[in-house]
Write an enzyme that holds these catalytic residues in place. Structure first.
Site, PDB file in Angstrom:
ATOM      1  N   ASP A 277       0.842  -1.188   0.000  1.00 17.94           N
ATOM      2  CA  ASP A 277       0.000   0.000   0.000  1.00 17.94           C
ATOM      3  C   ASP A 277       0.882   1.244   0.000  1.00 17.94           C
ATOM      4  O   ASP A 277       1.851   1.334   0.764  1.00 17.94           O
ATOM      5  CB  ASP A 277      -0.887  -0.028   1.250  1.00 17.94           C
ATOM      6  CG  ASP A 277      -1.882   1.100   1.285  1.00 17.94           C
ATOM      7  OD1 ASP A 277      -2.733   1.169   0.391  1.00 17.94           O
ATOM      8  OD2 ASP A 277      -1.811   1.929   2.221  1.00 17.94           O
TER       9      ASP A 277
ATOM     10  N   GLU B 229       1.531   0.292  -4.829  1.00 15.69           N
ATOM     11  CA  GLU B 229       1.067   1.596  -5.298  1.00 15.69           C
ATOM     12  C   GLU B 229       2.255   2.559  -5.329  1.00 15.69           C
ATOM     13  O   GLU B 229       2.803   2.907  -4.288  1.00 15.69           O
ATOM     14  CB  GLU B 229      -0.007   2.133  -4.356  1.00 15.69           C
ATOM     15  CG  GLU B 229      -1.302   1.337  -4.394  1.00 15.69           C
ATOM     16  CD  GLU B 229      -2.332   1.918  -3.450  1.00 15.69           C
ATOM     17  OE1 GLU B 229      -3.429   2.280  -3.911  1.00 15.69           O
ATOM     18  OE2 GLU B 229      -2.044   2.022  -2.243  1.00 15.69           O
TER      19      GLU B 229
END
Length: 905
Positions: free
Chosen positions: A507, A537
Site C-alpha cells: 500500500d 502503489e
C-alpha cells in the site's frame, strides 16, 4: 516464584542524574489503563532541530548568535520559555557552531531539512542523553531563553545503534533451552516483561530486562519454554507533553495475540503444534515463472464468505471458509483457477486495529434502493462493527484475530491462516497479501500506538515542527529510519517464510525508499528460497514527493528494479476522469469503454474527437505494458515512445520491463467498474450492454503486458451501490453473491462521509430498476471473463518478459490520424517465442455500439481463426462468433462492444 519465572541476577539499575530507578513491581503488569505517568511534563515544545548523527544537530531557520545549550532531564520536567530561564533541567551541555562539512551520508539523508546553524556536541555520553528529555536552547549570556526546541532523534539513534540492524531475534523466542525476549528501546530508562499464563487473568511473573549498550535493545532470558503463554512489556520513557511515563505495551514483533491485541503470544512458528497437517510438504502451484505471468484476484477474507449460505454459519467471514471446497465461493475460485487465474491477493490479514475481535456489531439495514436509512444504520456502528478493509495496522507480524474461530487463543489464528493458504494452494491459486507499512493506526501516547510508546518520535516521519506527517491518511511511518526499515523487511520475511506468501502488494509504496524495497526483495527471496513477487502503489505525493527525502519506490523511480507498480494511465483512460472526481464530473468525464465522444451521456456535452484519439493511445500504451521505450504511431501520425507521451505533466510510459506494470480497471478503491459505468454510460444503455462494457474493461487488463489485476466480483458485475470508498462501509455495502442472482446495485445511498455531496446525482440512478442487472447479465460477464483468462493463459505473448520482446513482437495497427478510434487492433508475433502457442495472434477491442471493419495489410493471405476459447460451443460471449476475417483483403469485421481474438496456428 515458580521455576519458569526465575532469572539471573539483576544488573545494576540504571542511574540517571544520580537517582536510581526502583525495580518495576509485579503489580504494574495489571495496573489500570495502558500507561502510568511517573512524572508529569511541565510543558511541550515543537521538535524543530534535527540530529544529523550522534553529535551534529541542525536547527532550521534559527539565528547563529547567542549561546546554544542542550538541557536534559530524566523526568521530562524541562520548561523553556522565551524571556525566562530554563527550569526543571538536571543539567546542560554546551554546543558549538560546526563550520566544517556535514558527513556525506548525513547530508544526503537530511537534505530536506531547512537551512540553519549546524551545532556540534562534544565530550558527552550521547547514548545516555538520548534516554532523557532533551531541549535545545539558544540563550543570551545571562541564560535567558531566546528560542527553544526539542530534537528529532532518528539520525542520532541510527548512528549510535547501527549494530541494531543486525539483531536476529527481536520479539519472544521460545525453545527447549529457555525463552528469550528482545525489545529495541534505546531511549527507555527501564524495561521489563510481564508474563501471563493465559490470555486473561493476572500476570504470573515480571522479569526486568537488561540494556545492551551496543544495539540499544533490552534483553533477558527465562530458563524455560514459555510457548503458549502471553506477555506485555513495561517501558519507562520520556514522552513529549506527558513526561516520564511507564507504558504497558505489546511487542512490535508479536507473532500472535489474544483478542483485541491486549497481550502478545509466545510461539515458535516452527513448532509442529502450529502447523496444519501437511504444511511442511505442501507447495504453491508453479503457475508463475515471471512476474508478468501473474493474474491476480484481489479478495477480502470477510467479503468472501460472510454472505455465502453454502458455508457453515460459524465459518462465514473466517479463514476456515476457504476449506469448504464445495461452497459457492470456493467453486467460483476453483473455476477461475482452472480458467487461468494464478493468484489471490488478500486485503490485509495482519492484526487490524479497527475491527473489534469480540462482540462486534452486526447491523441489519433495510430500506428503499435510494434511501438514506441503510447507510445511517451502518455508520452508527461503523467503528464497532465487524468490518473494515484493514488498512489500519496494529501488529505487522501477527494474523488478524477477527477472522479466526477463537481470537482469544493465540494459536488459532496462526493455524487457521496457514490452513487458508494451504486450501487456496490446493485450489490451484497462489496467495499474496496486502501490506501497509507506510502508516500505523495510531501514534504518540494513544492506546493502540505500539511503536511510538516504545521509542517516542522514532518510527514515524516528522514534519518541520516534529509532528507526525499524515499524508497517507494516518500516521506515516519512516522506513528511511534504520529500525523501521528493518521492521518492514523482517515482517515481510516472516510472512514469506512462515505463511508461504507468494507475493506482496504494498500500500502506498511510493512512501518507501527504493533502496529499502530492493533490500526487502533480496531478503524475502532468500528466506523463501524462491522468487517472491512485489507489487505496490507507486503514487508520488506528500512529504516525499519527487524524491524530496529519498529516491522513492514510485512509478517513475522504480524502473529497472523489477518491482511492479499500479498504472493509472490506461485505468483512467478506460474508466474516464480520475479518482478524485466529484459532482457532475463523475458523470461528465466519460472514458474509452463507456462512451467518450462516440456515445455521449446527457451531461458529457460535445467532446472533440481528439479526446477519444488521445484515450485510445493511452489504452494502447497500457496494452504495451506502459513501457518507457515502446514506440508506436500516435493519433497525430508521429511515432513516439511511451516516455514521450504526456500524462498529467508526467511521462505516460514509465516502466522498464512489463513486470513492472500492474494493469487494472478496478480494485478495492473508488467506485467499482459497474458503478462507474452506471454513472457514465447513457441512461438508456441496457443491462446486457452494461455487462458487455464491463467485459471490455476486463479484456483490456487481460490483454495487457505486465501483471493482470482484478477486483473480486468484477467478473460478476460487483456493485457497492455507488460507494466511492467502502473501507468502513460495513458488510452491507461490500457484499458478494456467489449464486450470481444480484450485484447489489440499488441497496441504498452509500455512506455519507465520502458520498453525501453526490447523493442528488446518485438517487435517481439507484432508484432506477433498469440499471440493476439480471442473472443472465451476471452470468454473461462471469463466463466471458473466464474465456479472457483462458486466452491470456494460452500464450506467453500476453505475458512477455522484456521490453525488447514487447517492442519486437507487439504491433498496433488501425493507428494514426485516419484510424477508427473505437477499435483497438494489435498483432502479436509468436514465431520462435517459447510458450507462444500460436505463430501469431491478432486481438481486437471494439468499444462502439456498432460493428467496424479494420484492416491489416500484413494479414493478407493468412489463415486466421477465432481463438479456441471463443470458438468453443460453450464460449461465454456468443457474439464473438459473428466476427469475420477476409484473408484476401486482410480485413476484420468486429462486432459491437466485443473483444475478439484471432489466432494463426
Amino acid at each position: 516464584m515458580t521455576s519458569f519465572a526465575r532469572y539471573a541476577a539483576l544488573p545494576a539499575l540504571l542511574a540517571l542524574s544520580g537517582a536510581a530507578h526502583a525495580a518495576i513491581p509485579l503489580q504494574a503488569c495489571d495496573a489500570p489503563g495502558f500507561a502510568t505517568t511517573l512524572h508529569a511534563a511541565l510543558s511541550t515544545l515543537d521538535a524543530r532541530a534535527v540530529w544529523l548523527d550522534r553529535r551534529l544537530v541542525q536547527w532550521p531557520g534559527m539565528a547563529s548568535e547567542g549561546r546554544f545549550r542542550l538541557y536534559h532531564s530524566p523526568l521530562g520536567a524541562i520548561a523553556a520559555t522565551p524571556g525566562a530561564q530554563v527550569q526543571g533541567a538536571a543539567g546542560a551541555l554546551d554546543l558549538v557552531l560546526h563550520t566544517g562539512a556535514v558527513p556525506t551520508a548525513a547530508a544526503a539523508r537530511f537534505k530536506y531539512v531547512g537551512a540553519g546553524p549546524v551545532l556540534a556536541l562534544n565530550n558527552a555520553d550521547l547514548a545516555q542523553l538520548q534516554r532523557e528529555q532533551l531541549v535545545l536552547v539558544r540563550e543570551d549570556a545571562g541564560g535567558t531563553v531566546l528560542a527553544a526546541t526539542r530534537l528529532q532523534a532518528a539520525g542520532a539513534l541510527d548512528d549510535l545503534y547501527a549494530a541494531a540492524q543486525r539483531i536476529p531475534d527481536l520479539g519472544a523466542t521460545p525453545g527447549a533451552n529457555g525463552t528469550g525476549f528482545a525489545l529495541w528501546a534505546p531511549t527507555a530508562q527501564q524495561a521489563a516483561v510481564c508474563v501471563y499464563d493465559k490470555p486473561s487473568g493476572r500476570a504470573r511473573a515480571i522479569h526486568p530486562l537488561a540494556f545492551d549498550t551496543t544495539t540499544g535493545a533490552w534483553r533477558m532470558r527465562v530458563p524455560a519454554d514459555l510457548s503458549g503463554r502471553y506477555y506485555t512489556y513495561l517501558v519507562d520513557v520520556v514522552a513529549d507533553g506527558t513526561g516520564l511515563v511507564r507504558n504497558r505495551v505489546t511487542d512490535p514483533y508479536s507473532v500472535s495475540l489474544n483478542a483485541d491485541s491486549q497481550r502478545s503470544y509466545i510461539a515458535d512458528l516452527d513448532a509442529a503444534t502450529l502447523k496444519p497437517p501437511g504444511w511442511d510438504a505442501h507447495r504453491a502451484p508453479a503457475t508463475v515463472k515471471a512476474q508478468a505471468d501473474m493474474s491476480v484476484y484481489e479478495l477480502h477474507v470477510r467479503d468472501f464468505s460472510r454472505d455465502d449460505a453454502s458455508v457453515p454459519l460459524k465459518k462465514r467471514g473466517k479463514y476456515a471458509a476457504f476449506g469448504e471446497t464445495d461452497s459457492n465461493g470456493m467453486r467460483h475460485l476453483q473455476a477461475l483457477a482452472k480458467a487461468g487465474l494464478t493468484d489471490i491477493h488478500l486485503l490485509p490479514v495482519y492484526d487490524i486495529a479497527s475491527v473489534p475481535e469480540r462482540g462486534c456489531a452486526l447491523p441489519k439495514p433495510t430500506g428503499a434502493p435510494d434511501s438514506e436509512r441503510q447507510q445511517a444504520l451502518v455508520m452508527k456502528t461503523a467503528h464497532t462493527d465487524c468490518y473494515n478493509w484493514g488498512y489500519d495496522p496494529f501488529h505487522y507480524n501477527a494474523p488478524e484475530g477477527s477472522y479466526a474461530s477463537d481470537p482469544q487463543i493465540g494459536a488459532r489464528r496462526i493455524v487457521e491462516l496457514r490452513e487458508m493458504v494451504m486450501n487456496l494452494h490446493r485450489a490451484g491459486l497462489r496467495v499474496g497479501m496486502d501490506v501497509v507499512y507506510n502508516h500505523t493506526f495510531a501514534a504518540g501516547q494513544q492506546e493502540k500506538s505500539v511503536l511510538d510508546r516504545i521509542v517516542p518520535g522514532y518510527y514515524h516521519r516528522l514534519d518541520a515542527a516534529g509532528k507526525v506527517v499524515q499524508s497517507t491518511c494516518c500516521d506515516n511511518t519512516a522506513t528511511e529510519n534504520a529500525m523501521m526499515g528493518k521492521l518492514m523487511i523482517d515482517s515481510s520475511v516472516l510472512w514469506a517464510k512462515h505463511y508461504r506468501m507468494d507475493s506482496f502488494r504494498f500500500d502506498l509504496m511510493g512512501h518507501q525508499p527504493r533502496a529499502t524495497m530492493e533490500r526487502l526483495q533480496a531478503a524475502v527471496n532468500a528466506a523463501a528460497g524462491r522468487e517472491v513477487q512485489l507489487i505496490g502503489e507507486g503514487w508520488n505525493f506528500g512529504e516525499v514527493e519527487n524524491g524530496a527525502r529519498f529516491v522513492q519506490a514510485s512509478q517513475l523511480s522504480l524502473n529497472g528494479s523489477g518491482i511492479g507498480t499500479f498504472s493509472d494511465r490506461a485505468r483512467d483512460a478506460a474508466r474516464g476522469g480520475g479518482a478524485g472526481d466529484a459532482g457532475e464530473a463523475v458523470v461528465r468525464q466519460q472514458g474509452y469503454i463507456n462512451g467518450l465522444v462516440y456515445d455521449a451521456n446527457a451531461k458529457a456535452g460535445q467532446r472533440p474527437r481528439s479526446d477519444l484519439l488521445q484515450a485510445a493511445d493511452l489504452i494502447r500504451l497500457g496494452l504495451a505494458g506502459t513501457l518507457r521505450g515502446y514506440a508506436f504511431v500516435n493519433a497525430d501520425g508521429v511515432t513516439r515512445k511511451g516516455e514521450d507521451m504526456p500524462y498529467g505533466g508526467q511521462p505516460a510510459g514509465y516502466a522498464s520491463a512489463p513486470g513492472e506494470t500492474v494493469n487494472y480497471v478496478e480494485n478495492h478503491d473508488n467506485q467499482t467498474l459497474y458503478d462507474a459505468n452506471a454513472l457514465k454510460l447513457p441512461l438508456a444503455t441496457s443491462t446486457a450492454d452494461r455487462s458487455r462494457v464491463q467485459v471490455l474493461g476486463l479484456a483490456l487488463t487481460a490483454f495487457s503486458q505486465g501483471v493482470a489485476y482484478y477486483h473480486a466480483g468484477s467478473d460478476i458485475l460487483r456493485s457497492k451501490s455507488l460507494d466511492r470508498n467502502s473501507f468502513n462501509s460495513g458488510d452491507w455495502f461490500n457484499r458478494l453473491d456467489w449464486t450470481y442472482r444480484t450485484n447489489f446495485f440499488g441497496t441504498g445511498l452509500p455512506p455519507a462521509p465520502d458520498n453525501a455531496r453526490d447523493w442528488p446525482l446518485f438517487q435517481p440512478l439507484l432508484a432506477n430498476p433498469a440499471l440493476r442487472p439480471q442473472p443472465q447479465d451476471i452470468a454473461f460477464a462471469r463466463d466471458a471473463f473466464r474465456d479472457l483468462l483462458a486466452i491470456r493463459a494460452s500464450s506467453t505473448l500476453f505475458r512477455m518478459r522484456t521490453a525488447d520482446e514487447v517492442a519486437q513482437r507487439l504491433r498496433f495497427f488501425n493507428v494514426g490520424p485516419q484510424q477508427e478510434p473505437t477499435v483497438i487492433a494489435a498483432h502479436l508475433d509468436g514465431r520462435g517465442y517459447d510458450g507462444a502457442g500460436f505463430s501469431s495472434i491478432r486481438y481486437f477491442i471494439n468499444v462502439d455500439k456498432v460493428a467496424h471493419v479494420v484492416s491489416d495489410g500484413q494479414a493478407r493471405g493468412k489463415r486466421l481463426v477465432l481463438h479456441p476459447a471463443q470458438a468453443a460451443a460453450g464460449a461465454g460471449d456468443k457474439r464473438t462468433g459473428e466476427a469475420r476475417f477476409d484473408a484476401a483483403s486482410g480485413s476484420f469485421s468486429i462486432p459491437p462492444r466485443t473483444a475478439v481474438v484471432f489466432v494463426e496456428e
